[in-house]
Enzyme design. Structure first.
Site, PDB file in Angstrom:
ATOM      1  N   GLU A   1       0.848  -1.193   0.000  1.00 34.80           N
ATOM      2  CA  GLU A   1       0.000   0.000   0.000  1.00 34.80           C
ATOM      3  C   GLU A   1       0.882   1.240   0.000  1.00 34.80           C
ATOM      4  O   GLU A   1       2.005   1.229   0.499  1.00 34.80           O
ATOM      5  CB  GLU A   1      -0.937  -0.010   1.214  1.00 34.80           C
ATOM      6  CG  GLU A   1      -0.262  -0.179   2.570  1.00 34.80           C
ATOM      7  CD  GLU A   1       0.299   1.105   3.135  1.00 34.80           C
ATOM      8  OE1 GLU A   1      -0.125   2.178   2.654  1.00 34.80           O
ATOM      9  OE2 GLU A   1       1.157   1.051   4.028  1.00 34.80           O
TER      10      GLU A   1
ATOM     11  N   LEU B   1      -0.498   4.583   0.946  1.00 34.20           N
ATOM     12  CA  LEU B   1      -1.499   5.540   1.408  1.00 34.20           C
ATOM     13  C   LEU B   1      -0.837   6.665   2.190  1.00 34.20           C
ATOM     14  O   LEU B   1       0.028   6.424   3.033  1.00 34.20           O
ATOM     15  CB  LEU B   1      -2.538   4.848   2.298  1.00 34.20           C
ATOM     16  CG  LEU B   1      -3.253   3.631   1.700  1.00 34.20           C
ATOM     17  CD1 LEU B   1      -4.242   3.066   2.706  1.00 34.20           C
ATOM     18  CD2 LEU B   1      -3.954   4.002   0.405  1.00 34.20           C
TER      19      LEU B   1
ATOM     20  N   PHE C   1       7.803  16.486   0.047  1.00 35.32           N
ATOM     21  CA  PHE C   1       8.781  15.981   1.001  1.00 35.32           C
ATOM     22  C   PHE C   1      10.053  16.821   1.054  1.00 35.32           C
ATOM     23  O   PHE C   1      11.094  16.338   1.473  1.00 35.32           O
ATOM     24  CB  PHE C   1       9.117  14.511   0.726  1.00 35.32           C
ATOM     25  CG  PHE C   1       8.003  13.577   1.109  1.00 35.32           C
ATOM     26  CD1 PHE C   1       8.050  12.872   2.291  1.00 35.32           C
ATOM     27  CD2 PHE C   1       6.898  13.409   0.299  1.00 35.32           C
ATOM     28  CE1 PHE C   1       7.023  12.027   2.662  1.00 35.32           C
ATOM     29  CE2 PHE C   1       5.859  12.575   0.650  1.00 35.32           C
ATOM     30  CZ  PHE C   1       5.915  11.877   1.836  1.00 35.32           C
ATOM     31  N   LEU C   2       9.985  18.071   0.653  1.00 34.00           N
ATOM     32  CA  LEU C   2      11.124  18.987   0.790  1.00 34.00           C
ATOM     33  C   LEU C   2      10.841  20.056   1.837  1.00 34.00           C
ATOM     34  O   LEU C   2      11.391  21.155   1.769  1.00 34.00           O
ATOM     35  CB  LEU C   2      11.451  19.648  -0.554  1.00 34.00           C
ATOM     36  CG  LEU C   2      12.185  18.788  -1.574  1.00 34.00           C
ATOM     37  CD1 LEU C   2      12.497  19.595  -2.832  1.00 34.00           C
ATOM     38  CD2 LEU C   2      13.479  18.200  -1.009  1.00 34.00           C
TER      39      LEU C   2
ATOM     40  N   GLY D   1       8.358  12.195  11.189  1.00 38.79           N
ATOM     41  CA  GLY D   1       7.821  11.735  12.452  1.00 38.79           C
ATOM     42  C   GLY D   1       6.582  10.887  12.343  1.00 38.79           C
ATOM     43  O   GLY D   1       5.914  10.653  13.337  1.00 38.79           O
TER      44      GLY D   1
ATOM     45  N   CYS E   1       5.605   5.281   9.653  1.00 40.97           N
ATOM     46  CA  CYS E   1       6.113   4.412   8.593  1.00 40.97           C
ATOM     47  C   CYS E   1       7.583   4.657   8.266  1.00 40.97           C
ATOM     48  O   CYS E   1       8.378   3.718   8.187  1.00 40.97           O
ATOM     49  CB  CYS E   1       5.270   4.584   7.334  1.00 40.97           C
ATOM     50  SG  CYS E   1       3.594   3.970   7.505  1.00 40.97           S
TER      51      CYS E   1
ATOM     52  N   LYS F   1      10.205   3.436  10.907  1.00 41.08           N
ATOM     53  CA  LYS F   1      10.166   1.979  10.992  1.00 41.08           C
ATOM     54  C   LYS F   1      10.763   1.336   9.743  1.00 41.08           C
ATOM     55  O   LYS F   1      11.587   0.402   9.845  1.00 41.08           O
ATOM     56  CB  LYS F   1       8.709   1.530  11.175  1.00 41.08           C
ATOM     57  CG  LYS F   1       8.489   0.031  11.112  1.00 41.08           C
ATOM     58  CD  LYS F   1       7.037  -0.327  11.345  1.00 41.08           C
ATOM     59  CE  LYS F   1       6.145   0.046  10.165  1.00 41.08           C
ATOM     60  NZ  LYS F   1       6.324  -0.882   9.028  1.00 41.08           N
TER      61      LYS F   1
ATOM     62  N   ARG G   1       3.244   7.495  17.375  1.00 40.73           N
ATOM     63  CA  ARG G   1       4.338   6.595  17.747  1.00 40.73           C
ATOM     64  C   ARG G   1       5.718   7.197  17.520  1.00 40.73           C
ATOM     65  O   ARG G   1       6.642   6.945  18.293  1.00 40.73           O
ATOM     66  CB  ARG G   1       4.219   5.274  16.969  1.00 40.73           C
ATOM     67  CG  ARG G   1       3.106   4.392  17.490  1.00 40.73           C
ATOM     68  CD  ARG G   1       2.916   3.169  16.619  1.00 40.73           C
ATOM     69  NE  ARG G   1       2.338   3.501  15.318  1.00 40.73           N
ATOM     70  CZ  ARG G   1       2.106   2.605  14.358  1.00 40.73           C
ATOM     71  NH1 ARG G   1       2.414   1.340  14.559  1.00 40.73           N
ATOM     72  NH2 ARG G   1       1.562   2.975  13.214  1.00 40.73           N
TER      73      ARG G   1
END
Length: 486
Positions: free
Chosen positions: A147, A149, A245-246, A253, A256, A259, A328
């Site tokens: 996935e 998402l 993502f810049l 944080g 996903c 981890k 988390r």
């Protein structure tokens, strides 16, 4: 198709709801009795914009039900396909814990007639091959289908995916996936299960690398005439790079990316493979979590608070982002304990998190329910979540409530530098952000995009044209449009 989705967490519930709207007959399987009661009551146990409404609509069609046992449900009406969406949390050594996956397969592979098995849980490359060796008969009816998402736009991401990755060993698994996603237009990548597993990990590792790169560049943009927003704007308009993502901040944080980057690094290490770039991405992110505390120590070191000991600190925001309740790996989980450990007196405000939950998360901190109460008498305010209540607050009034040196640390680069420059506060961001008069104008929303989410209607109304995949949100997203029934 008759579909079972095992594991009704974030991915599983989103998938179950979306598949029911596609026209499939879906049973969401959840073994946690408390969560199952919430689902049976028609309520979503996870936070995702639009999910409660879409859950109710799916149940109203009669095509979505919930059960505590896949075996019992299969006995009543056999499933054509079983999706496995259980968690693979990090083990103590950083590897992925596959206990839940193997537990589910132990039960699913005893079902007769035998359904096709689709694993969607994130697992290291080669896991499916090992499972096929350990479970005879699985290989012929198996597919690995990761996935992709985004929190905040999960339902839309399922309905209009950027790609569908199908990892199979034969036609049966591929045929089942084609029928499952019938009517959804997206590019297909057909590969082996190990290839699909690597696609998932490589995708998340690359996104994490973009964030760490932006944060490293922000560290170099501390001069008086270098604006980090302008730098990222100029970089992101290159179509080979993109704006998503810049956005500099206090590290990635969500649950996903930390981890998965750690799990991929562990997998590569056990395979004897060097990953210097991946290791650097992780190291930059780990260091970024301490940036807010470092700023506080530096800025308060010569002030009335005399460093962090006995300093009054207002932490504004517990979540990593407003549109997710997954805490988390949120920066607050590192920042607040560090401040408490160094003697600071910390009050914590988060409009989306109950004060009782905040007290449980941060023993020793004082939860408050009002923004003004959090700020009043504090030497410093630290913004950790881009809540609209904080962004759109009357900061002139809040500045008057702060005690000297009236420090504001913008850990998400979400406040207006123009407004901050006009107030009696000491404003610090992740990298220098200059007022428009000094910077030659503020960049549009595309330059301030956060990782992976889509533009909100308010961003589009600003008149800037976001780059593909880019988004900036100064408020939680609007619920996605209803999914059409087929």
């Amino acid at each position: 198709m008759r579909v079972a989705v095992i594991g009704q967490g974030y991915v599983g519930l989103t998938g179950a709801v979306a598949l029911a709207h596609q026209g499939h007959h879906v049973t969401g399987v959840e073994q946690d009795p408390d969560r199952l009661r919430v689902l049976d009551a028609g309520r979503a146990p996870v936070f995702e914009p639009g999910l409660p409404e879409q859950l109710a609509a799916a149940q109203a069609t009669g095509r979505l039900h919930f059960s505590g046992s896949v075996t019992e449900s299969h006995r009543r009406a056999p499933f054509d396909i079983v999706l496995v969406t259980v968690g693979t949390p990090p083990a103590s050594d950083g590897s992925a814990d596959l206990t839940q996956v193997t537990s589910v397969l132990d039960e699913v592979l005893r079902l007769l007639p035998a359904p096709c098995v689709v694993l969607k849980s994130t697992v290291p490359p080669g896991t499916s091959a090992v499972l096929a060796e350990n479970y005879p008969g699985l290989r012929e009816r198996f597919a690995y289908n990761p996935e992709f998402l985004n929190q905040g736009s999960a339902l839309e991401d399922w309905a209009v995916p950027a790609r569908i990755v199908a990892g199979t060993w034969g036609e049966d698994g591929l045929r089942a996936l084609r029928e499952l996603y019938e009517g959804i237009a997206a590019p297909w990548v057909e590969t082996t299960p190990s290839g699909a597993e690597m696609i998932k990990y490589a995708s998340n590792a690359f996104l994490a690398t973009k964030i760490s790169f932006a944060n490293e560049v922000a560290g170099m943009c501390n001069g008086p005439d270098i604006d980090i927003d302008h730098v990222m704007q100029g970089v992101g308009f290159d179509p080979r790079i993109g704006h998503a993502f810049l956005q500099p901040g206090l590290g990635y944080g969500d649950s996903c990316l930390p981890k998965d980057t750690n799990a991929l690094a562990h997998w590569a290490s056990t395979a004897g493979l060097a990953t210097p770039l991946l290791r650097a991405t992780i190291a930059v992110n780990d260091a970024q979590f301490g940036l807010a505390v470092q700023m506080l120590r530096t800025e308060l070191g010569d002030g009335p608070a005399d460093g962090l000991a006995d300093a009054e600190i207002a932490v504004l925001g517990v979540r990593y982002e407003p549109w997710s309740d997954d805490l988390r790996a949120a920066p607050s989980r590192t920042v607040v304990p560090a401040l408490l450990g160094q003697g600071a007196r910390v009050r914590v405000w988060d409009p989306g998190t109950d004060t009782g939950a905040i007290a449980g998360l941060f023993p020793g901190a004082r939860p408050v329910s009002a923004l003004a109460e959090a700020v009043e008498g504090a030497h410093a305010a630290v913004v950790l979540t881009e809540w609209p209540q904080a962004i759109e607050a009357d900061w002139r009034a809040l500045a008057g409530l702060l005690d000297a040196p009236r420090l504001v640390i913008d850990g998400k680069n979400c406040l207006s530098p123009e407004q901050m420059a006009d107030l009696p506060v000491r404003y610090r961001s992740v990298g220098t952000r200059l007022p428009a008069s000094a910077a030659g104008g503020r960049p549009g929303p595309a330059a301030r995009s956060r990782g992976g989410a889509r533009p909100s209607p308010a961003d589009a109304a600003d008149g800037a044209e976001p780059a593909p995949g880019a988004a900036v949100r100064s408020r939680p997203p609007e619920p996605p449009p209803p999914l059409p029934d087929r």
